[in-house]
Each structure stands twice: as C-alpha cells, then as structure tokens.
Design a protein around this motif. Structure first.
Motif, PDB file in Angstrom:
ATOM      1  N   UNK A 185      -7.628 -55.828 -56.518  1.00 12.15           N
ATOM      2  CA  UNK A 185      -8.755 -54.975 -56.868  1.00 12.15           C
ATOM      3  C   UNK A 185      -8.475 -54.218 -58.164  1.00 12.15           C
ATOM      4  N   UNK A 186      -7.205 -53.886 -58.402  1.00 18.65           N
ATOM      5  CA  UNK A 186      -6.842 -53.233 -59.666  1.00 18.65           C
ATOM      6  C   UNK A 186      -7.045 -54.177 -60.838  1.00 18.65           C
ATOM      7  N   UNK A 187      -6.642 -55.445 -60.665  1.00 20.49           N
ATOM      8  CA  UNK A 187      -6.856 -56.446 -61.716  1.00 20.49           C
ATOM      9  C   UNK A 187      -8.348 -56.648 -61.979  1.00 20.49           C
ATOM     10  N   UNK A 188      -9.129 -56.687 -60.905  1.00 19.73           N
ATOM     11  CA  UNK A 188     -10.573 -56.878 -61.060  1.00 19.73           C
ATOM     12  C   UNK A 188     -11.194 -55.697 -61.798  1.00 19.73           C
ATOM     13  N   UNK A 189     -10.740 -54.478 -61.467  1.00 21.91           N
ATOM     14  CA  UNK A 189     -11.273 -53.283 -62.138  1.00 21.91           C
ATOM     15  C   UNK A 189     -10.937 -53.311 -63.626  1.00 21.91           C
ATOM     16  N   UNK A 190      -9.734 -53.751 -63.955  1.00 23.97           N
ATOM     17  CA  UNK A 190      -9.321 -53.816 -65.354  1.00 23.97           C
ATOM     18  C   UNK A 190     -10.181 -54.814 -66.130  1.00 23.97           C
ATOM     19  N   UNK A 191     -10.382 -56.004 -65.543  1.00 23.44           N
ATOM     20  CA  UNK A 191     -11.183 -57.024 -66.213  1.00 23.44           C
ATOM     21  C   UNK A 191     -12.637 -56.567 -66.353  1.00 23.44           C
ATOM     22  N   UNK A 192     -13.152 -55.949 -65.308  1.00 20.72           N
ATOM     23  CA  UNK A 192     -14.533 -55.473 -65.351  1.00 20.72           C
ATOM     24  C   UNK A 192     -14.697 -54.367 -66.394  1.00 20.72           C
ATOM     25  N   UNK A 193     -13.677 -53.528 -66.515  1.00 16.95           N
ATOM     26  CA  UNK A 193     -13.715 -52.483 -67.538  1.00 16.95           C
ATOM     27  C   UNK A 193     -13.839 -53.067 -68.936  1.00 16.95           C
ATOM     28  N   UNK A 194     -13.127 -54.165 -69.200  1.00 15.24           N
ATOM     29  CA  UNK A 194     -13.215 -54.819 -70.509  1.00 15.24           C
ATOM     30  C   UNK A 194     -14.610 -55.389 -70.750  1.00 15.24           C
ATOM     31  N   UNK A 195     -15.175 -56.010 -69.711  1.00 15.36           N
ATOM     32  CA  UNK A 195     -16.521 -56.582 -69.829  1.00 15.36           C
ATOM     33  C   UNK A 195     -17.545 -55.497 -70.136  1.00 15.36           C
ATOM     34  N   UNK A 196     -17.463 -54.381 -69.417  1.00 16.49           N
ATOM     35  CA  UNK A 196     -18.413 -53.288 -69.620  1.00 16.49           C
ATOM     36  C   UNK A 196     -18.235 -52.631 -70.991  1.00 16.49           C
ATOM     37  N   UNK A 197     -16.984 -52.517 -71.430  1.00 12.69           N
ATOM     38  CA  UNK A 197     -16.727 -51.940 -72.750  1.00 12.69           C
ATOM     39  C   UNK A 197     -17.327 -52.808 -73.849  1.00 12.69           C
ATOM     40  N   UNK A 198     -17.141 -54.115 -73.734  1.00  8.23           N
ATOM     41  CA  UNK A 198     -17.721 -55.034 -74.727  1.00  8.23           C
ATOM     42  C   UNK A 198     -19.249 -54.946 -74.721  1.00  8.23           C
ATOM     43  N   UNK A 199     -19.823 -54.862 -73.525  1.00 12.05           N
ATOM     44  CA  UNK A 199     -21.285 -54.772 -73.413  1.00 12.05           C
ATOM     45  C   UNK A 199     -21.796 -53.479 -74.025  1.00 12.05           C
TER      46      UNK A 199
END
Length: 453
Positions: A218-232
């Motif tokens: 879940x920590x890895x997923x949160x990190x990846x999702x954070x990158x996606x949202x930042x790019x968006x």
C-alpha cells in the motif's frame, strides 16, 4: 429488606464500573503517551536511534489502538446489552468454541497485551531513553515507567472486567439512564473521532494503513499514485483550468504525499470525490490527452481507496444520510470546544475542515464528515457523562455540587457533564435543527433535569 439489598448491589456495581472507567482511561492515557513519542520521533524531534525504533514499532502501536477499541466497544455494548449485544456474544461464543463469555473478552485483552509486549521488547532491546513531553514541550518523564504503568492498567482492567461480566444487566443502570446509554450512536469513521482520557477529550489516532493488502504494497501504491497526481496537477496548472479543480487536485496531492502516520484515507477520498465531480467539465473543456489523464488519475485513486475499509464505510454512509450544508454548525461547534477539556489537536483538525469547506464548497461527503465528526465528539461526551452518573450512588444534588466544587480538577465524567450543562441550549438547538443529531435532546433533557434537583 429487598430494597436495601438492591441499593447495596447498585452501589457495589457503581464502584466496579467506576474502577473499570479509571483503568480504561489509564490505558488510553498510556497509549497516547506512547503514540506521541512515536510521532515526535518520526518527525525527527529525537535522535536517529529513536527514529529507527519508532519506524519499527509504529505498526504495533497503531494496531494496539484498534485492538483495544474493539474490546472497549464490544465490552460496553455487552454490559448495557446495546442492540441485543448479549445475544450476539452468545452466538459468537458458541460458533467459535469459547468456553464462556470471559474467555471471549479476555482473548481481546490478551491480544492487546501481546501487541504491547512486542513494543516493549523492541524498546528494551534498543536501550534508548524515551523522553516524554507535556503540552508545553517540557520533559515530563525520562524512562519507560509509563510502559510499565500501561501494562499494569491492562492487567487491572482484565481483573475488573472479570467481575463486571457477571453482573445482571438489569442491575447495571436503572430505567431511563439505561435506555439513554443504548440510544447513543457509536463513533463511526470520519475525519474526527475522539477518545476520552482522564481529564480531556483527544483526537483518536486511527491505524491509517489497516488495509486489505500489506503495508509495503500500500505504501508503494501511494507513492506511485502520488507521482501520477503530481504530473496531472502540473498539466492542469499549464491549462486554463477552473481554480476549484486545481484546489481539489492540490489537496489530493498533499494528502497522498503525507507520511503513513498522518495520511487519512477518508480525507483523501473526500478530495478525490470533489475532483471527480469536475470530470465531465474537464472532458468537455480540454483536449483528449489531458482529459484521459485526469480520468485515469481519478480511476486509480478510486481503486486505491477500495483497500481501506474505513473509507468504504464512510462513503456508504455519506450516500445514505440526508445532510445539510455544514458551514454554520461547524462555526458554532468550534466555539464550544475550549482547551484543555478538548485537546488542541481536535481544534486543529476543525480548522482544517473549515479550510476544506471554504475551498471545496458543497461536497456531500465533506458535509457528512463534518456532521459525523461533531456527532462523534458529542456522543463521547454524553457517554462519559452518563457512565459517570451510573457509577456514583449519590443523589443528583450532591453530584452536580461536586461539578461546581472541583471544576477542572475533576475526572472526565464530571467535566463532560459540566460541558453538557453549560452548552445545553446550543446543543439542543443542534438536535432540533439538524435531523442527523436527533438523538441528543433526550440526553440533554435528562442531564438538565438532574441538575435542577
């Protein structure tokens, strides 16, 4: 003679309930002290060794609060037979092969003890000195004596619970008081949940990463999702985007970027819901690339949130409840919560909710969270006040005389009653104006009736 025996029994039961409440609040106090040390260490307030140890024990410290809360809610429901809790425990005992009700409840306490022992073992092995601070940032204690006290409190709770299990529910409280305790709604998932310590109400520290997958995943997923949202968000900033859309995505990025100790699935879900409400407008207003990126980011957020049971419960409730705009009640309620009875962390969270309400406007899930948070606070205050009344064999005049005499030196039950009396008119107005809080008025009427005797 029969009346004398019954009165004697009620007095004895009251003493046992008072003892249970004392040990219960001692456990909450000890846990809160431990959590604060972990929080400070993870924030870098202590040395590097403390930081490493805090990272290792965080999972167990978070688990402990959930385990103890599970016992606490189940035990009080059983004692008062709330929602046919005794019949339900009978079924559980028979289904899972417990020898009796004692074994069922003690297994819950033993789980807490086992988790706490893991924490103590890790701390002892590290050889570090735990500096405990008060609200003024002064060292309150150096050492681990509070851990020993926490263990002792759990053992004492174990002993008094054994005695209370044998009590006939009809003797625990009488008439109206028993009925009122059963009408109190339990605390439900919301941005604001509270616990009662000996002299104050504090924000409950949730186990943030209790999810359906492992903590690492879940920590890895949160990190990846954070990158996606930042790019968006960066793409949206380069466009002619409505400021409300930007604000919603900024809040999503800020929340998903937090450490596991402070990340809230509920708050993140609220922000995602607000961003999602603009999805159609974005599809119409912007090019295909940006539209697909926004829709994909929101979809990934929704998939991520499915891992959190607390968010699922919260979202389902928000869809069912008919909620009004929360702006007025949030402002008025904020003015009722004086420090130190209500810890500063409750006020800080309400400040954050006020900012969210201002920035995000009409969001059903945010309004629901504000109403449920206020309900959680008032229900816990009422619960502590009514429990205190049930635990003292004295007359009402003597009871409320003690409130006036002791003031802020009093225990949480007396302080809760004092707060309810002082703010009775405003709290009753809440119950009459907002259907969500309909349950409050009978309790305030009961307390006020006692205070007038």
């Amino acid at each position: 003679m029969a009346t004398q025996i019954k009165t004697s029994n009620q007095s004895e039961i009251g003493s046992k309930v008072a003892r249970f409440i004392e040990m219960q609040t001692a456990v909450f106090d000890g846990y809160r002290t431990l959590y604060e040390w972990v929080r400070r260490s993870l924030a870098g307030a202590n040395d590097q060794t403390s930081y490493e140890v805090a990272k290792r024990i965080f999972k167990d410290v978070s688990a402990f609060t959930g385990q103890f809360d599970e016992f606490d809610v189940a035990f009080w429901n059983y004692l008062s037979d709330i929602d046919n809790a005794r019949e339900k425990v009978d079924h559980i005992v028979a289904k899972h092969g417990y020898s009796d009700h004692k074994e069922y409840f003690f297994s819950k306490i033993e789980t807490c003890v086992s988790t706490l022992n893991e924490v103590i073992t890790e701390l002892n092995a590290s050889g570090i000195v735990l500096n405990i601070f008060d609200s003024n940032e002064s060292i309150l204690d150096s050492g681990a004596s509070f851990l020993e006290n926490l263990e002792d409190s759990l053992e004492a709770l174990f002993d008094i619970a054994e005695e209370l299990i044998e009590i006939d529910v009809t003797e625990l409280q009488v008439g109206e008081l028993s009925e009122l305790l059963q009408t109190l709604p339990p605390q439900r998932p919301a941005p604001l949940e509270v616990v009662a310590t000996k002299h104050a109400f504090k924000r409950k520290v949730p186990a943030r990463f209790q999810s359906r997958v492992s903590n690492a995943s879940i920590t890895d997923a949160a990190s990846a999702l954070g990158e996606v949202l930042t790019d968006t968000l960066e793409e949206l900033n380069r466009s002619n985007c409505d400021k409300r859309v930007l604000k919603a995505f900024e809040k999503c990025v800020n929340e998903i970027s937090k450490e596991s100790t402070t990340f809230s699935p509920i708050r993140f879900g609220v922000y995602v819901g607000v961003a999602e409400s603009f999805k159609d407008a974005i599809s119409e207003e912007f090019g295909a690339f940006l539209s697909r990126q926004v829709v994909s980011a929101i979809l990934q957020c929704e998939i991520f949130l499915r891992n959190f049971e607390a968010w699922q419960q919260y979202a389902e409730s928000a869809e069912i409840e008919q909620i009004k705009d929360s702006t007025e009640i949030l402002e008025v309620f904020y003015g009722l919560l004086e420090v130190p009875l209500f810890d500063h962390d409750i006020l800080e969270l309400l400040d954050e909710l006020k900012a969210d309400k201002r920035d995000l406007g009409n969001s059903s899930k945010l309004d629901y969270g504000i109403f449920q948070g206020i309900s959680n606070v008032i229900s816990e205050v009422c619960r502590q006040g009514l429990r205190y009344i049930s635990s003292v064999p004295r007359k009402a005049a003597s009871l409320f005389g003690e409130i006036a005499k002791d003031g802020m030196k009093s225990t949480i039950g007396i302080l809760a009653l004092s707060w309810l009396i002082n703010n009775s008119a405003t709290i009753i107005a809440f119950s009459e104006k907002y259907a969500f809080l309909y349950w409050i008025k009978p309790i305030i009427d009961f307390v006020m009736k006692l205070s007038a005797q």
